[in-house]
Design a protein around this motif. Sequence first.
Motif, mmCIF file in Angstrom:
data_model
loop_
_atom_site.group_PDB
_atom_site.id
_atom_site.type_symbol
_atom_site.label_atom_id
_atom_site.label_comp_id
_atom_site.label_asym_id
_atom_site.label_seq_id
_atom_site.Cartn_x
_atom_site.Cartn_y
_atom_site.Cartn_z
ATOM 1 N N VAL A 15 0.851 -1.187 0.000
ATOM 2 C CA VAL A 15 0.000 0.000 0.000
ATOM 3 C C VAL A 15 0.890 1.242 0.000
ATOM 4 C CG1 VAL A 15 -1.919 -1.130 1.180
ATOM 5 C CG2 VAL A 15 -0.170 -0.006 2.513
ATOM 6 N N VAL A 16 0.336 2.361 -0.387
ATOM 7 C CA VAL A 16 1.084 3.613 -0.413
ATOM 8 C C VAL A 16 1.610 3.910 0.988
ATOM 9 C CG1 VAL A 16 0.919 6.086 -0.793
ATOM 10 C CG2 VAL A 16 -0.247 4.517 -2.334
ATOM 11 N N GLY A 17 2.891 4.226 1.070
ATOM 12 C CA GLY A 17 3.505 4.550 2.350
ATOM 13 C C GLY A 17 4.155 3.368 3.048
ATOM 14 N N MET A 18 3.881 2.159 2.608
ATOM 15 C CA MET A 18 4.501 0.983 3.215
ATOM 16 C C MET A 18 5.823 0.721 2.500
ATOM 17 S SD MET A 18 3.056 -2.902 3.384
ATOM 18 C CE MET A 18 2.979 -3.581 5.012
ATOM 19 N N LYS A 19 6.919 0.758 3.243
ATOM 20 C CA LYS A 19 8.210 0.579 2.603
ATOM 21 C C LYS A 19 8.570 -0.905 2.471
ATOM 22 C CE LYS A 19 11.198 0.611 6.590
ATOM 23 N NZ LYS A 19 12.545 0.857 6.989
ATOM 24 N N GLU A 20 9.430 -1.175 1.507
ATOM 25 C CA GLU A 20 9.947 -2.523 1.330
ATOM 26 C C GLU A 20 10.866 -2.839 2.510
ATOM 27 O OE1 GLU A 20 13.191 -3.948 -1.662
ATOM 28 O OE2 GLU A 20 11.254 -3.886 -2.697
ATOM 29 N N HIS A 21 10.823 -4.076 3.008
ATOM 30 C CA HIS A 21 11.700 -4.461 4.108
ATOM 31 C C HIS A 21 12.065 -5.935 3.993
ATOM 32 C CE1 HIS A 21 7.663 -5.472 5.548
ATOM 33 N NE2 HIS A 21 8.237 -6.351 6.346
ATOM 34 N N THR A 22 13.083 -6.348 4.743
ATOM 35 C CA THR A 22 13.520 -7.738 4.712
ATOM 36 C C THR A 22 13.481 -8.334 6.107
ATOM 37 O OG1 THR A 22 15.831 -7.135 4.982
ATOM 38 C CG2 THR A 22 15.043 -7.398 2.724
ATOM 39 N N ALA A 23 13.459 -9.670 6.140
ATOM 40 C CA ALA A 23 13.500 -10.403 7.398
ATOM 41 C C ALA A 23 14.257 -11.702 7.158
ATOM 42 C CB ALA A 23 12.086 -10.696 7.894
ATOM 43 N N GLU A 24 15.047 -12.108 8.150
ATOM 44 C CA GLU A 24 15.817 -13.344 8.049
ATOM 45 C C GLU A 24 15.011 -14.503 8.617
ATOM 46 O OE1 GLU A 24 19.958 -15.341 9.685
ATOM 47 O OE2 GLU A 24 19.480 -13.276 10.183
ATOM 48 N N VAL A 25 14.993 -15.633 7.903
ATOM 49 C CA VAL A 25 14.309 -16.832 8.379
ATOM 50 C C VAL A 25 15.176 -17.458 9.470
ATOM 51 C CG1 VAL A 25 13.441 -19.117 7.767
ATOM 52 C CG2 VAL A 25 13.220 -17.226 6.140
ATOM 53 N N ILE A 26 14.614 -17.603 10.677
ATOM 54 C CA ILE A 26 15.372 -18.196 11.773
ATOM 55 C C ILE A 26 14.828 -19.567 12.177
ATOM 56 C CG2 ILE A 26 16.251 -16.019 12.652
ATOM 57 C CD1 ILE A 26 14.061 -16.050 14.775
ATOM 58 N N GLU A 27 13.613 -19.903 11.718
ATOM 59 C CA GLU A 27 13.044 -21.221 11.997
ATOM 60 C C GLU A 27 11.961 -21.523 10.973
ATOM 61 O OE1 GLU A 27 10.932 -23.658 15.686
ATOM 62 O OE2 GLU A 27 11.288 -21.520 15.888
ATOM 63 N N ILE A 28 11.922 -22.768 10.529
ATOM 64 C CA ILE A 28 10.877 -23.213 9.599
ATOM 65 C C ILE A 28 9.889 -24.048 10.394
ATOM 66 C CG2 ILE A 28 10.394 -24.571 7.532
ATOM 67 C CD1 ILE A 28 13.333 -23.898 6.693
ATOM 68 N N LEU A 29 8.645 -23.612 10.427
ATOM 69 C CA LEU A 29 7.620 -24.290 11.216
ATOM 70 C C LEU A 29 6.791 -25.263 10.385
ATOM 71 C CD1 LEU A 29 6.527 -21.164 13.259
ATOM 72 C CD2 LEU A 29 8.081 -22.987 13.978
ATOM 73 N N GLY A 30 6.852 -25.138 9.051
ATOM 74 C CA GLY A 30 6.141 -26.046 8.157
ATOM 75 C C GLY A 30 7.014 -27.253 7.828
ATOM 76 N N THR A 31 6.562 -28.053 6.888
ATOM 77 C CA THR A 31 7.331 -29.223 6.473
ATOM 78 C C THR A 31 8.025 -28.966 5.146
ATOM 79 O OG1 THR A 31 5.373 -30.175 5.415
ATOM 80 C CG2 THR A 31 5.811 -30.856 7.665
#
Length: 60
Positions: A15-31
């Motif tokens: 949406v307008v005003g929402m900046k792009e950002h990143t996050a590091e995966v620290i745990e996988i909860l799915g299979t």
Amino acid sequence: MHVKVGDRLRFQGRVVGMKEHTAEVIEILGTDGEPPYRVRHEDGHEAIVVPGPDCLVEPK
């Protein structure tokens, strides 16, 4: 979407005003590398996410 611990998720602004950002995966909860994932955002907070189509994977 399949990721490994250490990969980064790049979230694009939806949406307008929402900046792009990143996050590091620290745990996988799915299979088999599938969501949900526990991630650490740039500002240090952690969250559980199920990425949508606005998310890109940046391999480690």
